[in-house]
Design a protein around this motif. Structure first.
Motif, short mmCIF file in Angstrom:
data_model
loop_
_atom_site.label_atom_id
_atom_site.label_comp_id
_atom_site.label_asym_id
_atom_site.label_seq_id
_atom_site.Cartn_x
_atom_site.Cartn_y
_atom_site.Cartn_z
N ALA A 111 105.87 36.22 117.74
CA ALA A 111 106.39 35.70 119.01
C ALA A 111 107.48 36.63 119.55
O ALA A 111 108.15 37.31 118.78
CB ALA A 111 106.97 34.31 118.79
N TYR B 23 113.72 27.23 126.67
CA TYR B 23 112.55 27.84 126.04
C TYR B 23 111.46 26.79 125.96
O TYR B 23 111.64 25.76 125.30
CB TYR B 23 112.93 28.37 124.66
CG TYR B 23 113.88 29.55 124.75
CD1 TYR B 23 113.39 30.84 124.94
CD2 TYR B 23 115.26 29.37 124.70
CE1 TYR B 23 114.26 31.91 125.05
CE2 TYR B 23 116.13 30.45 124.82
CZ TYR B 23 115.62 31.72 124.99
OH TYR B 23 116.47 32.78 125.11
N ALA C 128 113.17 27.08 116.38
CA ALA C 128 112.86 27.67 117.69
C ALA C 128 113.98 27.31 118.65
O ALA C 128 114.45 26.17 118.66
CB ALA C 128 111.53 27.16 118.21
N ASN D 104 107.61 25.49 113.61
CA ASN D 104 106.38 26.23 113.48
C ASN D 104 106.17 26.64 112.03
O ASN D 104 106.86 26.15 111.15
CB ASN D 104 106.45 27.47 114.39
CG ASN D 104 105.27 27.51 115.33
OD1 ASN D 104 104.13 27.33 114.89
ND2 ASN D 104 105.52 27.72 116.59
N ARG E 54 107.78 27.40 125.69
CA ARG E 54 106.66 27.71 124.79
C ARG E 54 106.98 29.02 124.08
O ARG E 54 107.77 29.81 124.58
CB ARG E 54 105.36 27.90 125.58
CG ARG E 54 104.86 26.62 126.22
CD ARG E 54 103.61 26.86 127.05
NE ARG E 54 103.10 25.59 127.56
CZ ARG E 54 103.54 25.01 128.68
NH1 ARG E 54 104.46 25.59 129.40
NH2 ARG E 54 103.06 23.85 129.06
N SER E 55 106.33 29.23 122.96
CA SER E 55 106.55 30.49 122.25
C SER E 55 105.91 31.63 123.05
O SER E 55 104.83 31.48 123.62
CB SER E 55 106.00 30.32 120.84
OG SER E 55 105.32 31.45 120.43
#
Lengths: 142, 173
Positions: free
Chosen positions: A51, A88, B87, B146, A90-91
């Motif tokens: 990513a 943020y 994330a 993730n 989405r990756s």
């Protein structure tokens, strides 16, 4: 278009070393611009997924906002960021990223800008940012 | 391992895995200077290709964004009871003053709260004095977002991380 000379925003961006470092170019068509961050390995933040690094996405959105301000507002100096909030969504996948910005309010000294970044599908943005920029800086601290 | 014995050795391992295996951090020349439970200190040396304003030679705000984002992520990793992937959910940055040309950038970040799903972090970017900030930030991170990105808190984990990265590279080839 109005009578004022259209600035070459891509040339302006290529004069910024860090924009070149990230591989950012500007696609200028008529009265619209789209920024492009061309994928390269050094933009990766998580090699396991892989990513894009969140910082590169933030920097790209900030550059997109600055490009839009330079495109719409006359002035010799580049606008300076005061604050930027990045969501943020989405990756970021290891492909090219596109950006568009809208000036939501332009004051005499400060402009408010909203910017979005997407990859394959514009309706599925990977990140959005909302920021304030100083247009005519007062005496800068040394 | 006890919660607070993050040693020089662990910092060296973090440098290796968290910087050397993160291409963008490496491209910026980022360094883990110091670390303790929930807190990280990172640096980015001044470089001409990181300039944002060619008229003044001031570093681009985006470099500070990358540094703070990375430093916040590390602070979260250092605050978590176990390794997990994270994330960035959002990050707000306020720019207080332009960075001074030719000086290295430092960031100090602190993860001050961890809940089931979210970690909260704040941080400061500065040159030498944290009380004279270039920028401050506040961010939130999603936990267990993730697939695992191993965090080298112990030598065993660092070894595991190296294996994981090697396997990933082989899978891609």
């Amino acid at each position: 278009m109005s009578g004022k000379a259209v600035r070459d925003i891509n040339a302006l961006m290529q004069a910024i070393p860090y924009a070149r470092f990230l591989g950012i170019t500007v696609d200028q068509r008529g009265n619209e611009i789209t920024t492009v961050m061309h994928f390269s390995d050094k933009l990766i933040g998580n090699p396991v997924l892989p990513a894009l690094h969140g910082g590169t996405i933030g920097a790209f959105l900030e550059t997109t906002a600055i490009a839009q301000l330079a495109f719409e507002i006359e002035g010799d100096s580049l606008p300076k960021p005061i604050g930027l909030t990045i969501d943020y969504l989405r990756s970021g996948r290891p492909v090219d990223t596109y950006g568009r910005a809208v000036i939501t309010k332009q004051g005499r000294r400060v402009a408010t800008v909203h910017a979005e970044a997407w990859q394959d599908d514009r309706s599925r943005p990977i990140a959005a940012a909302h920021g304030h920029f100083l247009l005519k800086p007062a005496d800068e601290p040394a | 391992m006890a919660a607070d014995d993050i040693t020089e050795e662990h910092i060296a391992l973090m440098k290796d895995v968290l910087i050397q295996h993160v291409p963008h951090a490496r491209a910026l020349g980022m360094n883990v200077v110091n670390a303790k439970r929930g807190e990280g200190w990172l640096s980015v040396p001044y470089r001409e290709d990181l300039i944002g304003n060619p008229q003044t030679g001031v570093i681009h705000g985006g470099v500070i964004t990358s540094l703070l984002d990375n430093a916040c992520g590390i602070a979260v990793q250092l605050a978590l009871p176990e390794r997990m992937s994270i994330a960035t959910l959002d990050l707000r940055i306020d720019y207080m003053k332009p960075a001074t040309p030719k000086l290295d950038l430092m960031a100090h970040t602190h993860c001050y709260k961890v809940t089931t799903n979210i970690a909260f972090v704040r941080g400061t970017a500065y040159h030498t004095d944290e009380n004279d900030p270039i920028a401050t930030c506040v961010g939130t991170f999603m936990l267990a977002a993730n697939r695992a990105m191993p965090m080298p808190i112990t030598p065993e984990v660092a070894e595991e991380a190296a294996k994981f990265l090697k396997k990933n590279k082989e899978d891609q080839a």
